[in-house]
Enzyme design. Structure first.
Site, mmCIF file in Angstrom:
data_model
loop_
_atom_site.group_PDB
_atom_site.id
_atom_site.type_symbol
_atom_site.label_atom_id
_atom_site.label_comp_id
_atom_site.label_asym_id
_atom_site.label_seq_id
_atom_site.Cartn_x
_atom_site.Cartn_y
_atom_site.Cartn_z
ATOM 1 N N LYS A 202 -36.902 -10.053 -50.803
ATOM 2 C CA LYS A 202 -36.336 -9.199 -49.749
ATOM 3 C C LYS A 202 -34.870 -8.946 -50.083
ATOM 4 C CE LYS A 202 -35.288 -10.710 -45.431
ATOM 5 N NZ LYS A 202 -35.397 -11.030 -43.991
ATOM 6 N N ASP B 102 -25.847 -11.738 -22.217
ATOM 7 C CA ASP B 102 -25.353 -10.938 -23.335
ATOM 8 C C ASP B 102 -23.902 -10.557 -23.048
ATOM 9 O OD1 ASP B 102 -26.903 -9.174 -25.733
ATOM 10 O OD2 ASP B 102 -24.929 -8.430 -25.146
HETATM 11 N N1 LIG Z 1 -31.465 -17.323 -38.868
HETATM 12 C C1 LIG Z 1 -32.226 -16.295 -39.154
HETATM 13 O O1 LIG Z 1 -33.274 -16.416 -39.788
HETATM 14 C C2 LIG Z 1 -31.833 -14.932 -38.697
HETATM 15 C C3 LIG Z 1 -32.662 -13.841 -38.959
HETATM 16 C C4 LIG Z 1 -32.305 -12.593 -38.452
HETATM 17 C C5 LIG Z 1 -31.136 -12.451 -37.722
HETATM 18 N N2 LIG Z 1 -30.352 -13.551 -37.539
HETATM 19 C C6 LIG Z 1 -29.127 -13.461 -36.776
HETATM 20 O O2 LIG Z 1 -29.470 -13.287 -35.404
HETATM 21 C C7 LIG Z 1 -28.391 -12.672 -34.742
HETATM 22 C C8 LIG Z 1 -28.911 -11.568 -33.852
HETATM 23 O O3 LIG Z 1 -29.519 -10.563 -34.648
HETATM 24 P P1 LIG Z 1 -30.220 -9.327 -33.948
HETATM 25 O O4 LIG Z 1 -30.964 -8.587 -35.010
HETATM 26 O O5 LIG Z 1 -30.929 -9.768 -32.729
HETATM 27 O O6 LIG Z 1 -28.935 -8.478 -33.528
HETATM 28 P P2 LIG Z 1 -28.823 -7.382 -32.366
HETATM 29 O O7 LIG Z 1 -27.654 -6.525 -32.709
HETATM 30 O O8 LIG Z 1 -30.149 -6.729 -32.150
HETATM 31 O O9 LIG Z 1 -28.496 -8.211 -31.049
HETATM 32 C C9 LIG Z 1 -27.346 -8.975 -30.913
HETATM 33 C C10 LIG Z 1 -27.016 -9.030 -29.422
HETATM 34 O O10 LIG Z 1 -26.002 -10.018 -29.229
HETATM 35 C C11 LIG Z 1 -25.043 -9.511 -28.308
HETATM 36 N N3 LIG Z 1 -23.822 -10.286 -28.491
HETATM 37 C C12 LIG Z 1 -22.798 -10.093 -29.360
HETATM 38 N N4 LIG Z 1 -21.889 -11.101 -29.254
HETATM 39 C C13 LIG Z 1 -22.364 -11.931 -28.287
HETATM 40 C C14 LIG Z 1 -21.907 -13.100 -27.699
HETATM 41 N N5 LIG Z 1 -20.767 -13.683 -28.093
HETATM 42 N N6 LIG Z 1 -22.641 -13.667 -26.722
HETATM 43 C C15 LIG Z 1 -23.810 -13.122 -26.309
HETATM 44 N N7 LIG Z 1 -24.295 -11.990 -26.832
HETATM 45 C C16 LIG Z 1 -23.584 -11.409 -27.805
HETATM 46 C C17 LIG Z 1 -24.975 -8.046 -28.592
HETATM 47 O O11 LIG Z 1 -24.444 -7.327 -27.488
HETATM 48 C C18 LIG Z 1 -26.457 -7.719 -28.854
HETATM 49 O O12 LIG Z 1 -27.125 -7.394 -27.658
HETATM 50 C C19 LIG Z 1 -27.457 -12.210 -35.854
HETATM 51 O O13 LIG Z 1 -26.411 -13.126 -35.947
HETATM 52 C C20 LIG Z 1 -28.296 -12.268 -37.098
HETATM 53 O O14 LIG Z 1 -27.534 -12.485 -38.253
HETATM 54 C C21 LIG Z 1 -30.672 -14.774 -37.995
#
Ligand SMILES: NC(=O)c1ccc[n+]([C@@H]2O[C@H](COP(=O)([O-])OP(=O)(O)OC[C@H]3O[C@@H](n4cnc5c(N)ncnc54)[C@H](O)[C@@H]3O)[C@@H](O)[C@H]2O)c1
Length: 324
Positions: free
Chosen positions: A72, A164
């Site tokens: 990926k 959020d």
């Molecule tokens: N560990 C893993 O395997 C893995 C895999 C995919 C994504 N992620 C991580 O998950 C996180 C979320 O990804 P996503 O695709 O859902 O993103 P997304 O953009 O769809 O959603 C993120 C949400 O968090 C909110 N947000 C921002 N700062 C915040 C805070 N301090 N407190 C509460 N809410 C807050 C935003 O408004 C948004 O609604 C990212 O950090 C991404 O890197 C981790």
């Protein structure tokens, strides 16, 4: 199969294949069993970083029991939301494990979303109380949705407390999740309200090298389980060290992150997900333990899921065949 052609699956094609969460959970369980037995090949992800707090990672894996091999190439860009683009985007190449020939190129946005939710649920199956009913979600985006979807397969969920930073996102999330899963979703104004009083907590805001460390010691209830989808960004050192069992999907990759400056305040690592799945280490042993997993997100998850999408797309005649 004509090995001179590959199947291209757009984002819409991947979603139209309609692979369901229970199938993904089962594939991840098999993959982590292989990982726990030392059979899977999952090298640490090399990456480039074109913007602060953004990444482009290459994530290869081979899971022999699933005949799954591929890579990926995925980006995560926190500022994309302002441009109307997804935070996570990228492509996955699936290879034939006998010949190495490319079988498919597919959009990986949907796969990244669902496999991460499935990985949380897989860990929760070993670490959360089986009677868990209330989930706290901090960050109501893609991961906030897919994590609840995964947990809802294994637990008798009744309610979600949703926080959020952008309240409108939490409101949209509440309406959607409430209807989709028949759960009572309460939008809360303060992060602590989505941690205290919850059986399971999922933190899913942006990943930051320097955590904002909002969650303090004393917030996570005794007997609760937390999944740190956004690494340790949400958790203060004392809150992390309060946990009885801290797990991760891959210990060497966690150590790698630690060496490049992430995860400076972790408690000792109790087990990897592979050790839990193979029974090498017991999961939860009492109803009062605080347990936690920080799944970094492995190519193993993606390459467990991609063959399901590929096979279902072929069965349903979805996608575009391209000459190699
Ligand atoms: N560990 C893993 O395997 C893995 C895999 C995919 C994504 N992620 C991580 O998950 C996180 C979320 O990804 P996503 O695709 O859902 O993103 P997304 O953009 O769809 O959603 C993120 C949400 O968090 C909110 N947000 C921002 N700062 C915040 C805070 N301090 N407190 C509460 N809410 C807050 C935003 O408004 C948004 O609604 C990212 O950090 C991404 O890197 C981790």
């Amino acid at each position: 199969m004509d090995q001179q052609k590959l199947l291209y699956l757009s984002r819409a094609d991947v979603e139209a294949a309609g692979v369901a969460m229970p199938e993904i959970l089962a594939a991840l369980e098999a993959a982590f069993h292989e990982h726990g037995e030392g059979q899977a090949e999952v090298p640490p992800k090399p990456g480039i970083h074109t913007r602060p707090d953004a990444f482009l990672h290459a994530m290869p894996a081979f899971i022999p029991a699933l005949h799954a091999a591929g890579v990926k190439w995925v980006g995560g860009y926190p500022d994309n939301q302002r441009l109307g683009l997804p935070y996570i985007s990228g492509l996955l190449i699936l290879n034939d494990d006998e010949t190495g020939m490319p079988l498919a190129v597919m959009d990986c946005t949907w796969i990244t979303g669902v496999r991460t939710g499935a990985a949380t649920a897989l860990a929760a199956g070993y670490l959360a109380r089986p009677d868990s009913e209330t989930v706290g979600v901090l960050g109501c985006g893609v991961q906030g949705r897919t994590n609840v979807a995964g947990l809802n397969v294994l637990f008798p969920l009744k309610r979600v407390k949703a926080y959020d930073r952008t309240p409108a996102n939490a409101e949209r999330y509440a309406a959607e999740i409430g209807e989709r899963f028949g759960l009572a979703v309460e939008v809360v104004a303060e992060p602590q309200q989505a941690v205290s009083g919850c059986d399971i907590v999922v933190t899913a805001g942006p990943i930051l090298r320097t955590p904002h460390a909002t969650i303090q010691s004393g917030w996570l209830d005794s007997g609760a389980f937390a999944s740190l989808v956004d690494f340790d960004s949400y958790w203060s050192g004392p809150a992390l060290r309060e946990v009885d069992k801290f797990c991760t999907d891959d210990v060497p990759q966690l150590e790698h992150y630690r060496n490049i400056g992430y995860f400076q305040h972790l408690p000792p690592i109790y087990a990897s997900l592979g050790e839990l799945v193979t029974g090498r280490k017991p999961g939860r042993e009492t109803p009062t333990e605080r347990t936690m997993t920080c799944n970094l997100g492995l190519a193993l998850d993606d390459l467990a899921t991609a063959p399901l999408v590929y096979r279902r797309a072929i069965e349903r005649g979805i996608g575009t065949w391209l000459e190699l």
